[in-house]
Design a protein around this motif. Structure first.
Motif, PDB file in Angstrom:
ATOM      1  N   ASN A   1       0.836  -1.211   0.000  1.00  0.00           N
ATOM      2  CA  ASN A   1       0.000   0.000   0.000  1.00  0.00           C
ATOM      3  C   ASN A   1       0.866   1.253   0.000  1.00  0.00           C
ATOM      4  N   VAL A   2       1.850   1.270   0.900  1.00  0.00           N
ATOM      5  CA  VAL A   2       2.720   2.445   1.014  1.00  0.00           C
ATOM      6  C   VAL A   2       3.514   2.600  -0.288  1.00  0.00           C
ATOM      7  N   GLU A   3       4.000   1.481  -0.805  1.00  0.00           N
ATOM      8  CA  GLU A   3       4.792   1.544  -2.037  1.00  0.00           C
ATOM      9  C   GLU A   3       3.938   1.988  -3.220  1.00  0.00           C
ATOM     10  N   LEU A   4       2.709   1.469  -3.294  1.00  0.00           N
ATOM     11  CA  LEU A   4       1.848   1.836  -4.427  1.00  0.00           C
ATOM     12  C   LEU A   4       1.543   3.325  -4.390  1.00  0.00           C
ATOM     13  N   SER A   5       1.295   3.871  -3.184  1.00  0.00           N
ATOM     14  CA  SER A   5       0.962   5.297  -3.158  1.00  0.00           C
ATOM     15  C   SER A   5       2.143   6.119  -3.654  1.00  0.00           C
ATOM     16  N   ARG A   6       3.374   5.705  -3.311  1.00  0.00           N
ATOM     17  CA  ARG A   6       4.519   6.461  -3.803  1.00  0.00           C
ATOM     18  C   ARG A   6       4.668   6.328  -5.326  1.00  0.00           C
ATOM     19  N   ILE A   7       4.457   5.125  -5.824  1.00  0.00           N
ATOM     20  CA  ILE A   7       4.593   4.905  -7.270  1.00  0.00           C
ATOM     21  C   ILE A   7       3.505   5.682  -8.026  1.00  0.00           C
ATOM     22  N   TRP A   8       2.298   5.709  -7.432  1.00  0.00           N
ATOM     23  CA  TRP A   8       1.169   6.334  -8.110  1.00  0.00           C
ATOM     24  C   TRP A   8       1.243   7.861  -8.063  1.00  0.00           C
ATOM     25  N   GLU A   9       1.689   8.402  -6.916  1.00  0.00           N
ATOM     26  CA  GLU A   9       1.666   9.858  -6.715  1.00  0.00           C
ATOM     27  C   GLU A   9       2.507  10.552  -7.776  1.00  0.00           C
ATOM     28  N   GLY A  10       1.996  11.617  -8.307  1.00  0.00           N
ATOM     29  CA  GLY A  10       2.758  12.433  -9.244  1.00  0.00           C
ATOM     30  C   GLY A  10       2.838  11.858 -10.642  1.00  0.00           C
ATOM     31  N   ARG A  11       2.115  10.779 -10.929  1.00  0.00           N
ATOM     32  CA  ARG A  11       2.172  10.200 -12.270  1.00  0.00           C
ATOM     33  C   ARG A  11       1.142  10.833 -13.203  1.00  0.00           C
ATOM     34  N   GLY A  12       0.286  11.713 -12.673  1.00  0.00           N
ATOM     35  CA  GLY A  12      -0.726  12.314 -13.533  1.00  0.00           C
ATOM     36  C   GLY A  12      -1.786  11.315 -13.931  1.00  0.00           C
ATOM     37  N   THR A  13      -2.217  10.524 -12.976  1.00  0.00           N
ATOM     38  CA  THR A  13      -3.194   9.471 -13.256  1.00  0.00           C
ATOM     39  C   THR A  13      -4.383   9.617 -12.309  1.00  0.00           C
ATOM     40  N   THR A  14      -5.582   9.482 -12.846  1.00  0.00           N
ATOM     41  CA  THR A  14      -6.768   9.429 -12.003  1.00  0.00           C
ATOM     42  C   THR A  14      -6.958   7.969 -11.610  1.00  0.00           C
ATOM     43  N   GLY A  15      -7.239   7.721 -10.332  1.00  0.00           N
ATOM     44  CA  GLY A  15      -7.315   6.330  -9.879  1.00  0.00           C
ATOM     45  C   GLY A  15      -8.625   5.998  -9.190  1.00  0.00           C
ATOM     46  N   LEU A  16      -9.029   4.735  -9.311  1.00  0.00           N
ATOM     47  CA  LEU A  16     -10.179   4.213  -8.568  1.00  0.00           C
ATOM     48  C   LEU A  16      -9.761   2.877  -7.972  1.00  0.00           C
ATOM     49  N   LEU A  17      -9.985   2.731  -6.679  1.00  0.00           N
ATOM     50  CA  LEU A  17      -9.574   1.522  -5.956  1.00  0.00           C
ATOM     51  C   LEU A  17     -10.790   0.876  -5.311  1.00  0.00           C
ATOM     52  N   VAL A  18     -11.017  -0.386  -5.623  1.00  0.00           N
ATOM     53  CA  VAL A  18     -12.045  -1.161  -4.926  1.00  0.00           C
ATOM     54  C   VAL A  18     -11.335  -1.962  -3.851  1.00  0.00           C
ATOM     55  N   THR A  19     -11.790  -1.856  -2.617  1.00  0.00           N
ATOM     56  CA  THR A  19     -11.102  -2.595  -1.548  1.00  0.00           C
ATOM     57  C   THR A  19     -12.056  -2.992  -0.431  1.00  0.00           C
ATOM     58  N   HIS A  20     -11.730  -4.119   0.231  1.00  0.00           N
ATOM     59  CA  HIS A  20     -12.442  -4.538   1.427  1.00  0.00           C
ATOM     60  C   HIS A  20     -11.784  -3.957   2.676  1.00  0.00           C
ATOM     61  N   SER A  21     -10.577  -3.403   2.522  1.00  0.00           N
ATOM     62  CA  SER A  21      -9.823  -2.959   3.685  1.00  0.00           C
ATOM     63  C   SER A  21      -9.984  -1.455   3.884  1.00  0.00           C
ATOM     64  N   ILE A  22     -10.526  -1.095   5.032  1.00  0.00           N
ATOM     65  CA  ILE A  22     -10.721   0.328   5.320  1.00  0.00           C
ATOM     66  C   ILE A  22      -9.367   1.031   5.421  1.00  0.00           C
ATOM     67  N   GLN A  23      -8.385   0.375   6.062  1.00  0.00           N
ATOM     68  CA  GLN A  23      -7.057   1.009   6.190  1.00  0.00           C
ATOM     69  C   GLN A  23      -6.436   1.262   4.817  1.00  0.00           C
ATOM     70  N   GLU A  24      -6.591   0.286   3.925  1.00  0.00           N
ATOM     71  CA  GLU A  24      -6.031   0.447   2.574  1.00  0.00           C
ATOM     72  C   GLU A  24      -6.674   1.652   1.876  1.00  0.00           C
ATOM     73  N   ALA A  25      -8.005   1.769   2.029  1.00  0.00           N
ATOM     74  CA  ALA A  25      -8.723   2.890   1.413  1.00  0.00           C
ATOM     75  C   ALA A  25      -8.201   4.218   1.968  1.00  0.00           C
ATOM     76  N   VAL A  26      -8.043   4.287   3.288  1.00  0.00           N
ATOM     77  CA  VAL A  26      -7.621   5.552   3.907  1.00  0.00           C
ATOM     78  C   VAL A  26      -6.187   5.890   3.517  1.00  0.00           C
ATOM     79  N   LEU A  27      -5.329   4.885   3.474  1.00  0.00           N
ATOM     80  CA  LEU A  27      -3.923   5.151   3.167  1.00  0.00           C
ATOM     81  C   LEU A  27      -3.723   5.580   1.710  1.00  0.00           C
ATOM     82  N   LEU A  28      -4.502   4.983   0.802  1.00  0.00           N
ATOM     83  CA  LEU A  28      -4.254   5.242  -0.620  1.00  0.00           C
ATOM     84  C   LEU A  28      -5.087   6.381  -1.207  1.00  0.00           C
ATOM     85  N   ALA A  29      -6.286   6.598  -0.648  1.00  0.00           N
ATOM     86  CA  ALA A  29      -7.232   7.457  -1.372  1.00  0.00           C
ATOM     87  C   ALA A  29      -7.251   8.902  -0.889  1.00  0.00           C
ATOM     88  N   ASP A  30      -7.741   9.765  -1.776  1.00  0.00           N
ATOM     89  CA  ASP A  30      -8.044  11.151  -1.418  1.00  0.00           C
ATOM     90  C   ASP A  30      -9.493  11.252  -0.972  1.00  0.00           C
TER      91      ASP A  30
END
Ligand code: ADP
Length: 281
Positions: free
Chosen positions: A193-222
């Motif tokens: 999760n932490v690694e994906l957010s770093r890889i994703w940030e600043g790439r100029g990409t709009t993202g949508l994440l489906v997840t069962h994990s509330i922590q994952e949602a909070v850590l990755l999403a705006d």
């Protein structure tokens, strides 16, 4: 598991004009089947995804999260309503190879090496195969030294890293993630999760994440969209107050815990229960 390199790969960001798209969904419903056997999966969905942000969809199992993602990806047609990605239907951006989707099952081709699996995404998008770009991206996701390995030789987490690299190599403007880390253990998932957010940030990409994990949602999403049980509707929209870049340290912050509690409350989850939702349908 190898660590992910901290530096950004120069080649993947230089020169490209990265304009992330806005996604507008209005009056969307989706039903499967007909007559008495009809299942209404989604009802009255009106949402917008802001350009360059990550939005997470959370909700009870079977509430239509994956269906909504598949409709946005142009993999399912809506029953009613419209989806516009910068004013165009999903098919237009899909045709140009500007959408990438990652599923829980990494779905790598078992007979191809990691490098060839990533190269295949470029070939399918009718782009030239950039071997150096592939090597740089595989290094960024922590798979240096595993370029020639077959998927069966990798751990589940490493297969998901390869799948993420395969998604990112075409520099998609819209990245759709359907439980990308659902099949890996909890500790690996946190790290990814932490690694994906770093890889994703600043790439100029709009993202949508489906997840069962509330922590994952909070850590990755705006923004987090909390859905009701089927037929899925958007019950609540929660803005995540954590600054970017996201780091593992934020998992211990008061703002992180407050937001997790807010999402859990919106889902009607007792604070004393585990915050990862049951996966059973
Ligand atoms: P979630 O991702 O929230 O778990 P899904 O989007 O997978 O939920 O499913 C929502 C509902 O639609 C479920 O009741 C599921 O059984 C049904 N559904 C999903 N895909 C299909 C399909 N292809 N045919 C029939 N029903 C489907």
């Amino acid at each position: 598991m190898p660590a992910i390199r901290r530096s950004e790969p120069a080649r993947l960001n230089v020169g490209a004009v990265r304009v992330p798209p806005a996604v507008a969904i209005e009056g969307l419903t989706k039903a499967f089947g007909r007559g008495e056997t009809q299942t209404l999966a989604l009802a009255e969905i009106d949402i917008g995804l802001r350009p360059g942000t990550m939005t997470a969809l959370v909700g009870p199992s079977g509430c239509g999260k994956s269906t909504l993602l598949r409709v946005i990806a142009g993999l399912e047609a809506p029953s009613t309503g419209t989806i516009e990605i910068d004013g165009e239907p999903p098919e237009a951006i899909k045709r140009r190879g500007e959408i990438a989707v990652a599923f829980q099952d990494a779905s790598l081709l078992p007979w191809l090496t990691v490098h060839s699996n990533v190269a295949l995404a470029l070939k399918l998008a009718r782009r030239p195969v950039d071997d150096q770009g592939i090597r740089e991206l595989l290094t960024l996701v922590g798979l240096q030294g595993f370029e020639r390995a077959k998927p069966a030789e990798l751990s589940g987490g490493m297969r998901q890293r390869a799948a993420i690299a395969r998604c990112l190599i075409t520099e998609p403007r819209l990245l759709l993630l359907d439980e990308p880390f659902g099949a890996v253990d909890e500790l690996t998932r946190r790290r990814l999760n932490v690694e994906l957010s770093r890889i994703w940030e600043g790439r100029g990409t709009t993202g949508l994440l489906v997840t069962h994990s509330i922590q994952e949602a909070v850590l990755l999403a705006d923004e987090i969209l909390v859905m009701t049980a089927r037929p899925g509707r958007i019950a609540t929209r929660i803005t995540v107050p954590l600054p970017r870049p996201r780091t593992g340290r934020q998992l211990n912050s008061a703002a992180f815990h407050r937001t997790v509690e807010q999402v859990a409350a919106a889902l009607g989850i007792d604070e004393d229960e585990p915050v990862t939702l049951a996966v059973a349908t």
